[in-house]
Design an enzyme around this catalytic site. Structure first.
Site, PDB file in Angstrom:
ATOM      1  N   LEU A  72     -33.978  55.335  48.603  1.00  0.00           N
ATOM      2  CA  LEU A  72     -33.400  54.452  49.616  1.00  0.00           C
ATOM      3  C   LEU A  72     -34.534  53.538  50.072  1.00  0.00           C
ATOM      4  CD1 LEU A  72     -31.303  56.952  51.833  1.00  0.00           C
ATOM      5  CD2 LEU A  72     -30.454  55.315  50.134  1.00  0.00           C
ATOM      6  N   ASP A  73     -34.210  52.289  50.373  1.00  0.00           N
ATOM      7  CA  ASP A  73     -35.237  51.356  50.857  1.00  0.00           C
ATOM      8  C   ASP A  73     -35.839  51.871  52.155  1.00  0.00           C
ATOM      9  OD1 ASP A  73     -34.268  49.711  48.874  1.00  0.00           O
ATOM     10  OD2 ASP A  73     -33.051  48.511  50.263  1.00  0.00           O
ATOM     11  N   ARG A  74     -37.016  51.371  52.464  1.00  0.00           N
ATOM     12  CA  ARG A  74     -37.647  51.793  53.724  1.00  0.00           C
ATOM     13  C   ARG A  74     -36.728  51.529  54.922  1.00  0.00           C
ATOM     14  NH1 ARG A  74     -43.473  49.815  55.188  1.00  0.00           N
ATOM     15  NH2 ARG A  74     -42.446  47.833  54.836  1.00  0.00           N
TER      16      ARG A  74
ATOM     17  N   HIS B 226     -32.060  47.704  45.195  1.00  0.00           N
ATOM     18  CA  HIS B 226     -31.595  47.014  46.414  1.00  0.00           C
ATOM     19  C   HIS B 226     -30.131  46.569  46.278  1.00  0.00           C
ATOM     20  CE1 HIS B 226     -35.586  47.146  47.896  1.00  0.00           C
ATOM     21  NE2 HIS B 226     -36.028  45.987  47.486  1.00  0.00           N
TER      22      HIS B 226
ATOM     23  N   ARG C 289     -27.891  45.378  49.403  1.00  0.00           N
ATOM     24  CA  ARG C 289     -28.429  44.156  50.021  1.00  0.00           C
ATOM     25  C   ARG C 289     -28.200  42.944  49.111  1.00  0.00           C
ATOM     26  NH1 ARG C 289     -31.563  46.162  54.318  1.00  0.00           N
ATOM     27  NH2 ARG C 289     -31.931  48.385  54.026  1.00  0.00           N
TER      28      ARG C 289
END
Ligand code: URA
Length: 237
Positions: free
Chosen positions: A101-103, A185, A188
């Site tokens: 998972l992205d930060r 990503h 997004r």
């Protein structure tokens, strides 16, 4: 496996340090009988300084990943591993996140030290949907669900279109998105492709497994029943 190797692999110390712990009688069974380095004993029957031994290799856990932590072993900033007991960062085989998972994304993150299980979870053959809740910068236009479901949406610098994904509109700038693949990503970039911007992103579910009532930063080990839930994919997302 002999206890010396098992306990050293679990990150309690080097073999030399663990051998010293045995000599000091710090390692016992649950009946307080001193154990020896070359004993072979069920991990559940071992105490280290009176505390249960960490779970042996073959673990799967869920973490409620907070925003601000990266799914990396060696980034400069906060790591998801910092949320687990320090020994979990050095145990062998190493614990890895199942995908990333992205930060800036929060929510359900699975972690395991079992390579075969990791591959089974991320394999397209397992068809495990991933469900995200997104808050957007702009109001939804109304045509996004059809675009995402089309199976023709092409993200920038990719060569194959995205698989159909399901969008549920929850409010003017709020949506739930179910994906059946995992590209970089992806959420997004999908909203960027329809002229929007994700302000916050949270993963609610993987396969049939939800976050339960874990607070951000909390984790728990998963058992057989959880594993069954994970792979019991609901037919309609
Ligand atoms: N899609 C994203 O854009 N970010 C994540 O962290 C997961 C899916």
């Amino acid at each position: 496996m002999k206890l010396l190797r098992l306990i050293a692999n679990l990150g309690y110390g080097s073999r030399k340090q663990v051998a010293a712990m045995f000599r000091e009688g710090l390692i016992t069974n649950v009946d307080s009988e001193v154990l020896y380095a070359d004993d072979v004993v069920e991990a559940s029957n071992v105490l280290v300084e009176g505390e249960p031994l960490d779970p042996p290799p073959g673990i799967l856990l869920m973490l409620h990943k907070p925003v601000g932590h990266t799914c990396s072993h060696k980034d400069q900033g906060r790591l998801v591993y910092d949320l687990l007991p320090p020994r979990f960062h050095v145990r062998k085989p190493a614990l890895s996140s199942v995908g990333r998972l992205d930060r800036e994304t929060s929510g359900l993150l699975l972690m395991t030290d079992e390579g075969a299980l990791l591959h089974r979870i991320i394999s397209p053959k397992s068809k495990l949907p991933k469900v995200y809740r997104a808050t957007l910068a702009e109001n939804l236009r109304g045509d996004e669900a059809a675009t995402f479901a089309s199976g023709t949406l092409m993200l920038e610098s990719e060569t194959t279109p995205l698989l159909p994904a399901e969008l549920e509109v929850l409010g003017p700038r709020e949506a739930r998105l179910t994906l059946h693949e995992g590209r970089y990503h992806q959420v997004r970039r999908m909203f960027a492709a329809v002229g929007n911007h994700v302000e916050s992103l949270h993963r609610e579910r993987v396969g049939g497994l939800e976050l339960d009532d874990l607070e951000a930063g909390q984790w728990r080990l998963l058992g057989e029943a959880d594993l069954a839930r994970l792979f019991a994919v609901p037919s309609a997302a």
